[in-house]
Each structure stands twice: as structure tokens, then as C-alpha cells.
Write a protein that holds these residues in place. Sequence first.
Motif, short mmCIF file in Angstrom:
data_model
loop_
_atom_site.label_atom_id
_atom_site.label_comp_id
_atom_site.label_asym_id
_atom_site.label_seq_id
_atom_site.Cartn_x
_atom_site.Cartn_y
_atom_site.Cartn_z
N PHE A 131 0.55 -1.24 -0.23
CA PHE A 131 0.00 0.00 -0.07
C PHE A 131 0.78 1.36 -0.08
O PHE A 131 0.57 2.32 0.67
N HIS A 132 1.73 1.23 -0.77
CA HIS A 132 2.92 2.10 -0.81
C HIS A 132 2.23 3.62 -1.07
O HIS A 132 2.22 4.57 -0.47
N LYS A 133 1.28 3.87 -1.91
CA LYS A 133 0.75 5.05 -2.36
C LYS A 133 -0.24 5.67 -1.42
O LYS A 133 -0.18 6.59 -0.99
N GLU A 134 -1.13 4.49 -0.70
CA GLU A 134 -2.20 4.84 -0.03
C GLU A 134 -1.79 5.25 1.38
O GLU A 134 -2.02 6.09 2.27
N VAL A 135 -0.51 4.57 1.70
CA VAL A 135 0.09 5.00 3.33
C VAL A 135 1.16 6.24 3.08
O VAL A 135 1.15 7.08 4.12
N PHE A 136 2.33 6.01 2.21
CA PHE A 136 3.09 7.22 1.94
C PHE A 136 2.99 8.10 1.01
O PHE A 136 3.84 9.02 1.00
N GLY A 137 2.28 7.86 -0.02
CA GLY A 137 2.04 8.88 -1.18
C GLY A 137 3.40 8.82 -1.95
O GLY A 137 4.09 8.03 -2.17
N SER A 138 4.10 10.15 -2.00
CA SER A 138 5.21 10.25 -2.50
C SER A 138 6.60 10.44 -1.76
O SER A 138 7.59 10.83 -2.22
N ALA A 139 6.11 10.36 -0.25
CA ALA A 139 7.12 10.75 0.51
C ALA A 139 8.00 9.84 1.04
O ALA A 139 9.16 9.90 1.42
#
Length: 334
Positions: A131-139
Motif C-alpha cells: 500500500f505504498h501510495k495509500e500509506v506514504f504517497g510520494s514521501a
Amino acid sequence: MLEDPPTRERRELVQQLQATVHPEEGEIPAFIFSHPLVYELEQERLFGQVWLFLAHESEIPEPTDFVVRDLAGQSVVVMRGRDGVVRAFLNMCRHRGMPLCRTDQGRQARFVCPYHGFTYNDRGELVGVPFHKEVFGSALDQSRLGLIAPRIDSYAGLIFGTWNEAAPPLAEFLGDMRWYLDLVVNRAEMTVVGPPQRWYVDASWMLAADNFIHDSYHTMYTHASIAKLGMVPSADYSKYGYQIECGHGHGLNLGIPSPEFVFCEELREEYAARLSAEQYQVLSQLKNMVGTVFPNLSFLVSATHFKGQPVSNTTLRLWVPRGPGRMEIWAWML
């Protein structure tokens, strides 16, 4: 300004060491083997700075084979990548510090953190974040979160590692000891038999390393029973030979001459082909050889008689500090 108590205690300890440790006169105080601050200094100034033995290459013969070992008190994974290159990684997920690997050895191309599922490949690169984008976005920049890797190098199948980026090359660190290591692990193609044996002893790692580097004096009493059993000719079997100092803290006892060739006759040709003429001459006369690669890797090449025939044995021993006055011993049979 008041001096920090731990700093003051360390300064006073260093002064005490300078005043009481006199190896040239054969005087070393017993407190160094169990003093908590001496142990702390050893971990920082010694084990954290020098090359330390990790594994033998035969323990990871195939791509994605791995073993978990200790490097200066830190758990590391030593593995052979799919490209055949041997690498080592700190056994810790970069996200929250969870240990990645919980088994001593195995074969797998990827390591998945059991906490949040971060996934690393055989090169130590972070290749999966649930869930890379859901949790961290672009950070979250995955390219910056690969596993922490120590420096590693090898000699004659022996894999060493260090956390010290400024440490000299392994070949320079080993120096003249390489000539004798060839007799131990480079005289033939060597293979570790099974996983290493491991056990704990309430004693300092220094006592064991010191015993292997130069103490043949104890054999006539401590090992007298093997003479009574007929495994060696007499209790003073280690009386003759050479004490060799190789620099950088390395050294050994070379027991020669032997009344017979203690290795398998079928291996003479291979020994002669892999060693120099001088090395082969020493090996052909070898009775036993015991030594230490500074600081804590020891080896033993010896032989006993069984049914009238000499049976040689070659072992490695690693004395891993586990606190003041306590060590874990690792032993490999080759």
C-alpha cells in the motif's frame, strides 16, 4: 563544567590499563578479562574497527543461499546473490528496525519484513512496500532505503566483514598470515561439513584466542589423556616446532617435524599443485598447527591415530563476545 561520570570512568580505566598492562614483561592484570568497561572499549575500538570472520564460501554454494552471522554484535545476513556475488546486509528492516531473517540459514531470493511487509531482494534493495501510495504517497523514496551493508571481502574461501569504511584492505590486514592460512584452507578445495556447532562458555573470548595463538605449554597436562589413549605418541607431542608472529596481532604454533605424512596420501598431488614448493615442504612435515587470526578466529590442523592410520582434522573456531566474561563459541569442521 562537571565531567560526565561515564567519560570520567573510561578515562580512569584507560589510565589504569596503561599503568598495569605490560605484555613485554609478561604482566597482564586479570581484571581485563571481565571488566564491563574493558568490554565496552573492546566492542567500540576493536570489534567495530577490524575485519571479522563471517562464513566459509562453501556454506552458501548456490545462488540465494544465505547464513545469518554476527558482525561486531550485529546480526547480518551473508548471501550469494543470483548473480553469484557474495554480499552481506544488516539483518534489520529499514522501516522500523524489525529483524528480517529469523532462521540460521536457508535459500530465498527475497526477504519480507514480518512487521509491515517491506520486501528486499538479493541485492539488498527495497523492492516492495505494501500500500505504498495509500500509506506514504510520494514521501517514501525506496531507492534510499536499501539494507545497510558492511564491507566484505574474502581470502581462500574465508569471508570477512567490517563496519569500518576506513579499514585497510583485507589482504593487507591478513598480511603474512595468508601464507599459513593457505596450509589450513587453501591446500585443497575445502568444504564445511554441516552447520557450525555453537555453545556458550562463561569465560572471556581473549582467553580462547590467546590459548590458540601461542599456548602449547598446556597440552602436556590438559591433553595428557590423548597420549594415554594412544592417539598421540606421547604427552609432549607439542614440544617441538615454531612460534610464529605474523603482525597485526596474528600468530600461530607450527608443530613440526612429524614422523609421517598425516594427510590422505591421495591428496598429495593436489596439495603440491595448489601450494608453493616452500608451503608444500612445511605441510608434508606438519604434525599440528594451531593459531589465531586477530582478533577472534582460530584454527586447528591436527591428526590422531585410528586403527593404525593417521586421521587429520581441520577446524575453525570463532570466539564471539557476549558480555564481560562470557562468549559464544562457533566451530566448523572442514
